[in-house]
Design an enzyme around this catalytic site. Structure first.
Site, short mmCIF file in Angstrom:
data_model
loop_
_atom_site.label_atom_id
_atom_site.label_comp_id
_atom_site.label_asym_id
_atom_site.label_seq_id
_atom_site.Cartn_x
_atom_site.Cartn_y
_atom_site.Cartn_z
CB SER A 81 -1.16 -0.26 1.31
OG SER A 81 -0.24 0.21 2.58
CB CYS A 93 -0.84 -2.60 -7.91
SG CYS A 93 -0.02 -3.88 -8.33
#
Length: 497
Positions: free
Chosen positions: A226, A281
């Protein structure tokens, strides 16, 4: 109950840490194993083994390194089914998707097998009278890779083959949610002939990560995860003198022009949004529908979303499995509910999905939300679930402005039949990876992967030529061998020619 250990100095090791964490099967909700967590003594032992191994491995010939890499490539290829089963059991993605990620990892191993060509230096003869200059690259030493849950094999293979081929020792700290595939990779490295200590696996929590970031004998950190954690890793590790590549989050947009093949666009949008339950992602999470394309596109995407078979990933006809955890499910449901309450239109609602026979699994069905505004959390947050939000714009320029205003810059795509629109898009968007009629623009292994803005911290992308650069340091040698017994022509002035 299965106990999962570390892999230190060429063998499984329990370590001295007493902590454990449960490992779940997301499709059933059942605890399948207990994972041992390392303490700081285990960390020190692992780093010491890596430092010792790096000293000798970095001096081994390129021919011998390449032989190990070729053998490792063949072993991974022959264990695809076993690796995929481990991925599906702990991540939940369907088996074919798991095999696909292994295939992309194999590409990086194959690229790393060409390391003799990749490490060639430069040589300039007679730059000054009797003086030559040449360069070469050396390994940085001990490298740690901190990897996410969503690609238990592919992301470690983005890092380790490149680091090892360039002469480093590599410590893998995988996600505690998906530890088993990492352990099998460690065994395959050993079977390929890699010396003990060159590849190790250390499981742990924040204390272990913090220890890797600050340990004086760790020279570089590779991270995928993240954005807040990527930023933290860059700040802490660089403050402790380490080289860092930290890949963060994403909010990937796809612009769909009115002149696009809308059936093709809808097919790829559904696959890119719902494949792997959106836990990529590079997932497309925002469809930017331009002008007249919007209504028909939303209808076509709705049809495809309703057609997705959500099942245990081990079932042959499954298209999509569960999300990784109850906490992930709760966040996805909360974010979708907030969008609905803020006035967005629910086209397909997967919040209440139940899979018969798997009622305790962590399920969210494909979800499509139309008329989403940029101030909504469903647009602003990286949901990391099977949710596609649709934002409507008037023209391509508005779509480009929308993308460039977003803090992320990982991947983006455009669907169009116009070369002019595609060229304008690729030159104007502030994003690192771009697809033209391609929804998931993950570069092949001989390019490098990585985004811009809040999607990348550090200046080097992962694998490919930039991976070689990240895991090595350059040396330049200026050499003179005068023929006479005494050097002549020395000057107190700064030398030139």
């Amino acid at each position: 109950m299965t106990i999962i250990n570390h892999f230190i100095s060429g063998a499984e090791a329990a370590g001295s840490g007493t902590g454990t964490k449960p490992v779940y099967n997301p499709a059933t909700g059942a605890v399948t194993a207990q994972l041992r967590l390392a303490n700081l003594a285990d960390l020190d032992a692992t780093v010491a083994a890596a430092k010792k191994a790096a000293a000798s491995w970095g001096d081994i010939s390129l021919a011998k390194r390449t032989a190990v890499l070729f053998k490792f490539r063949e072993l991974v290829a022959s264990h695809v089914d076993e690796l995929a089963a481990l991925i599906t059991a702990e991540h939940g993605k369907v088996l074919n998707d798991a095999k696909g990620e292994i295939g992309r990892g194999l590409e990086v191993i194959e690229f790393a097998c060409g390391i003799p060509q990749l490490l060639k230096g430069e040589y300039s003869d007679q730059v000054s009278t009797g003086i030559d200059v040449f360069s070469f690259r050396e390994p940085v030493g001990v490298v740690a890779g901190i990897t996410p849950f969503n690609f238990p094999v592919m992301v470690p293979l983005w890092m380790a083959p490149m680091a090892i081929a360039t002469g480093n020792a590599f410590i893998l700290k995988p996600s505690h949610r998906v530890p088993s595939a990492a352990m099998l990779l460690a065994k395959l490295w050993k079977q390929a002939g890699l010396p003990d200590g060159v590849f190790q696996v250390l499981h742990g929590d924040r204390d272990v990560i913090s220890g890797l970031l600050t340990h004086p004998d760790v020279d570089a950190i590779s991270f995928v995860g993240s954005t807040p954690v990527a930023k933290h890793i860059l700040e802490v590790a660089t403050a402790h003198g380490k080289r860092v590549q930290a890949l963060g989050g994403a909010k990937n947009h796809a612009i769909i022009m009115p002149d696009a093949d809308l059936d093709n666009a809808a097919d790829h949008l559904a696959a890119a949004a719902f494949g792997s339950a959106g836990q990529r992602c590079m997932a497309i999470s925002v469809a930017v529908a331009v002008g007249d394309a919007a209504d028909l596109l939303v209808k076509k995407v709705e049809e495809r979303a309703l057609d997705v078979k959500v099942k245990n990933g081990t079932e042959a006809d499954a298209d999509m499995g569960p999300v990784i955890s109850p906490e992930s499910r709760e966040f996805i449901v909360k974010t979708v509910t907030e969008a609905e309450q803020a006035g967005a239109a629910m086209v397909v609602d997967g919040r209440d999905l139940v899979v018969p026979g798997h009622e305790d699994g962590f399920w969210v069905g494909p979800t499509v939300i139309d008329h989403v505004k940029t101030e909504m959390s469903a647009y602003q947050e990286e949901i990391f679930g099977p949710v596609l939000v649709v934002v409507r714009v008037e023209d391509l320029d508005e779509g480009i402005r929308l993308i460039n205003a977003n803090p992320y810059g990982n991947g983006t795509a455009i669907f169009t039949s116009s070369g002019a629109s595609a060229r304008k898009f690729q030159r104007s968007v502030d994003v690192g990876m771009i697809g033209i009629n391609v929804p998931l623009p993950v570069p092949v292994a001989y390019y490098s992967f990585g985004g811009w803005k809040a999607s990348l911290f550090g200046d080097k992308h992962i694998y490919g030529p930039e991976g070689v650069s990240f895991y090595t340091r350059g040396k330049v040698i200026t050499s003179r061998w005068p023929e006479s017994t005494h050097a002549s022509g020395a000057s107190y002035n700064f030398p030139s020619n």
